[in-house]
Design a protein around this motif. Structure first.
Motif, PDB file in Angstrom:
ATOM      1  N   GLN A 292     -47.736   9.742 -21.672  1.00 50.69           N
ATOM      2  CA  GLN A 292     -49.140  10.137 -22.772  1.00 50.69           C
ATOM      3  C   GLN A 292     -50.141  11.664 -23.357  1.00 50.69           C
ATOM      4  OE1 GLN A 292     -49.973   6.521 -23.962  1.00 50.69           O
ATOM      5  NE2 GLN A 292     -50.073   8.294 -25.239  1.00 50.69           N
ATOM      6  N   GLY A 293     -50.345  12.512 -21.912  1.00 50.36           N
ATOM      7  CA  GLY A 293     -51.094  13.477 -21.773  1.00 50.36           C
ATOM      8  C   GLY A 293     -50.266  14.154 -22.583  1.00 50.36           C
ATOM      9  N   CYS A 294     -49.784  14.618 -22.699  1.00 50.24           N
ATOM     10  CA  CYS A 294     -48.267  15.259 -23.470  1.00 50.24           C
ATOM     11  C   CYS A 294     -47.709  15.158 -24.477  1.00 50.24           C
ATOM     12  CB  CYS A 294     -47.267  15.865 -22.290  1.00 50.24           C
ATOM     13  SG  CYS A 294     -47.363  16.810 -21.173  1.00 50.24           S
TER      14      CYS A 294
ATOM     15  N   ASN B 156     -49.452  12.801 -26.919  1.00 50.02           N
ATOM     16  CA  ASN B 156     -50.918  12.771 -27.520  1.00 50.02           C
ATOM     17  C   ASN B 156     -51.003  14.256 -28.281  1.00 50.02           C
ATOM     18  OD1 ASN B 156     -52.085  10.742 -27.046  1.00 50.02           O
ATOM     19  ND2 ASN B 156     -53.505  11.092 -25.820  1.00 50.02           N
TER      20      ASN B 156
ATOM     21  N   THR C 143     -52.524  21.586 -21.152  1.00 47.94           N
ATOM     22  CA  THR C 143     -53.177  22.115 -20.246  1.00 47.94           C
ATOM     23  C   THR C 143     -54.088  23.634 -20.681  1.00 47.94           C
ATOM     24  OG1 THR C 143     -52.541  23.901 -18.775  1.00 47.94           O
ATOM     25  CG2 THR C 143     -52.312  21.021 -19.028  1.00 47.94           C
TER      26      THR C 143
ATOM     27  N   GLY D  11     -57.060   7.410 -17.256  1.00 52.45           N
ATOM     28  CA  GLY D  11     -56.321   7.729 -17.638  1.00 52.45           C
ATOM     29  C   GLY D  11     -54.865   7.046 -17.912  1.00 52.45           C
TER      30      GLY D  11
ATOM     31  N   GLY E  77     -58.261  14.443 -17.183  1.00 51.15           N
ATOM     32  CA  GLY E  77     -57.504  15.014 -17.522  1.00 51.15           C
ATOM     33  C   GLY E  77     -57.923  15.834 -19.118  1.00 51.15           C
TER      34      GLY E  77
ATOM     35  N   ASN F 197     -57.419  16.007 -22.145  1.00 52.70           N
ATOM     36  CA  ASN F 197     -57.802  15.880 -23.723  1.00 52.70           C
ATOM     37  C   ASN F 197     -58.856  14.794 -23.389  1.00 52.70           C
ATOM     38  OD1 ASN F 197     -55.075  16.342 -24.305  1.00 52.70           O
ATOM     39  ND2 ASN F 197     -53.818  14.748 -23.966  1.00 52.70           N
ATOM     40  N   SER F 198     -58.773  13.729 -22.572  1.00 48.69           N
ATOM     41  CA  SER F 198     -60.136  13.115 -21.977  1.00 48.69           C
ATOM     42  C   SER F 198     -61.553  13.786 -21.430  1.00 48.69           C
ATOM     43  CB  SER F 198     -60.192  12.321 -21.163  1.00 48.69           C
ATOM     44  OG  SER F 198     -58.928  10.704 -20.949  1.00 48.69           O
TER      45      SER F 198
ATOM     46  N   GLN G  92     -56.142  18.253 -13.256  1.00 53.48           N
ATOM     47  CA  GLN G  92     -57.786  17.836 -13.230  1.00 53.48           C
ATOM     48  C   GLN G  92     -58.570  18.513 -12.351  1.00 53.48           C
ATOM     49  OE1 GLN G  92     -56.840  13.743 -12.062  1.00 53.48           O
ATOM     50  NE2 GLN G  92     -55.020  13.015 -13.679  1.00 53.48           N
TER      51      GLN G  92
END
Length: 458
Positions: free
Chosen positions: A17-19, A21, A140, A276, A355, A357-358, A378
């Motif tokens: 998910q973090g990649c 987005n 990142t 996350g 994370g 994005n957050s 993180q």
């Protein structure tokens, strides 16, 4: 979308998910500049085609078993994906570059470049053999990307046990991490990671450019050093979610009922809690967080993913009497529309895993953070939030009800919390300026678009 410029860009996100987005956000940005977009993706965590009607989505098999897709060992999963996706990706990309004989040359000219996540390491020889320019997107912070190549060396030099007097010592090779952060990071890793990082380094250095969802205002020193280290164009195009939201690329369905609930709360009164899409916690940690939120007497919105708590499905381990207290002052959901939540005037703080994005989304909305990092980048993001930018408070892995309660009270009720709010408002303004016309991120995006045009003409 602007009028089509006749060029196609192929994007290849990692299925996390973090990649996903930032890659989908980049796709939306390039599409708005006239590029046609093709996204090659795996079966695992496949994006919903209905959410992206203007993109061409092509699915390739990834070879992961059902058990492997549920693994919490991200490094193992990435290693398996790189092994098993190479052949399907080659077939898919080759077909894209080929067309009926009469159209072959025209089709080749239309495809400008491949942009892939830095976690894909097999793409370099394939793109080279197809004479296809290749750019790398890293999801990142630039500081982490540059610093994490020191991990193999730190892994070799680590000596256990770490003495109490050394816990807070800075790590010269990986600032602003402390020794205790690196030990937590390395405890999760192995020699498999060392070889993987070396492949990422080589694949990135041989690429035609490197893209970050960051900006000079958040990462200036590391961006300068990355340009010197890699000797390739580096584009820090800023927090792209401010241009296009990421909700359509969410792998989980958000519970929209949290917005009407927030509408009923006082301004800056709610602590938002979310760790996350990857973090897992124990049942005892779930209970400590529950008690901490309840005892703080602060309204809260708490995201607990299905399967986030080891050994149980959701929140059934929370005793009935505790749930009664929680329901008086808060709301628990399985997933939330995070960008919409952080924008809401009722949100006054964010208890986060940090994370990237957050973290950036929180900065962009001026929401101060309580930091509880668990894995990977993180740890570094939390240090920047608390030690460099000083816009948050660090729990230092103390998942204990009194610590959580006390930290929430400091943020919402004490003078120290008010100072933090003032700082994050200033940082919000600086980062917001970067994406406006003539800002650093705006100019980097313009340079990226020009660079892609240039690649297509060579």
């Amino acid at each position: 979308m602007e009028k089509s410029n006749g060029l196609q860009v192929i994007l290849f996100p990692l299925p996390l998910q973090g990649c996903i987005n930032p890659m989908i956000q980049l796709a939306k940005i390039l599409h708005s500049r006239g590029f046609s977009i093709t996204v090659i993706h795996t079966c695992f965590n496949a994006p919903r085609a209905s959410s992206h009607p203007f993109f061409k989505l092509l699915q390739i098999p990834d070879g992961l078993s059902e058990i492997e897709t549920r693994s919490h060992d991200v490094n193992l999963m990435l290693t398996l994906l790189n092994e098993r996706c190479e052949s399907p990706f080659r077939d898919c990309l080759t077909k894209l570059l080929q067309a009926p004989d009469s159209e072959t040359e025209r089709k080749k000219q239309m495809i400008s470049c491949l942009i892939h996540d830095s976690g894909w390491t097999f793409t370099e020889p394939l793109a080279k053999s197809l004479n296809l320019p290749r750019l790398v997107l890293n999801a990142t912070k630039a500081s982490f990307f540059r610093g994490h190549f020191a991990l193999p060396q730190l892994h070799r030099e680590r000596h256990l046990p770490l003495q109490d007097s050394e816990q807070e010592d800075p790590v010269r090779e990986f600032p602003p991490l402390r020794k205790k952060d690196v030990y937590r990071l390395l405890d999760e890793e192995s020699e498999v990671l060392d070889a993987y990082l070396n492949r990422i380094y080589d694949a990135t250095k041989s690429s035609s450019g490197l893209i970050f969802m960051s900006c000079e205002e958040l990462d200036q020193e590391s961006l300068t050093q990355t340009r010197q280290d890699f000797q390739i164009p580096v584009f820090a195009i800023g927090p792209s979610h401010t241009r296009f939201p990421a909700s359509s690329s969410s792998l989980l369905a958000p519970d929209e009922t949290c917005i009407p609930w927030l509408d009923k709360q006082e301004d800056r009164s709610v602590i938002y809690v979310s760790f996350g899409s990857l973090v897992t916690i124990s049942e005892s940690e779930l209970l400590e967080i529950a008690w901490g939120l309840s005892n703080s007497d602060q309204p809260f919105l708490w995201v607990v993913r299905v399967g986030m708590v080891n050994g149980i499905k959701w929140i059934e381990a929370i005793p009935e009497e505790v749930m009664e207290m929680l329901n008086k002052n808060g709301k628990i959901v399985k997933w939330a529309p995070q960008q919409e939540v952080l924008k809401h005037q009722a949100i006054g703080g964010y208890l986060t895993h940090n994370g990237w994005n957050s973290t950036v989304e929180s900065v962009c909305e001026g929401v101060p953070m309580i930091c509880l990092p668990f894995i990977w980048d993180q740890f570094l993001n939390a240090r920047f939030v608390c030690d460099i930018w000083r816009v948050g408070l660090h729990l230092e892995n103390r998942i204990e009800r009194n610590e959580i309660e006390g930290t929430i009270r400091i943020l919402f009720l004490e003078a120290k919390g008010e100072v933090i709010r003032e700082r994050i408002e200033l940082l919000k303004e600086k980062v917001g300026t970067s994406v406006k016309q003539n800002g650093s991120a705006y100019q980097c995006l313009e340079s990226l678009v020009d660079h892609i045009f240039h690649l297509s003409s060579n």
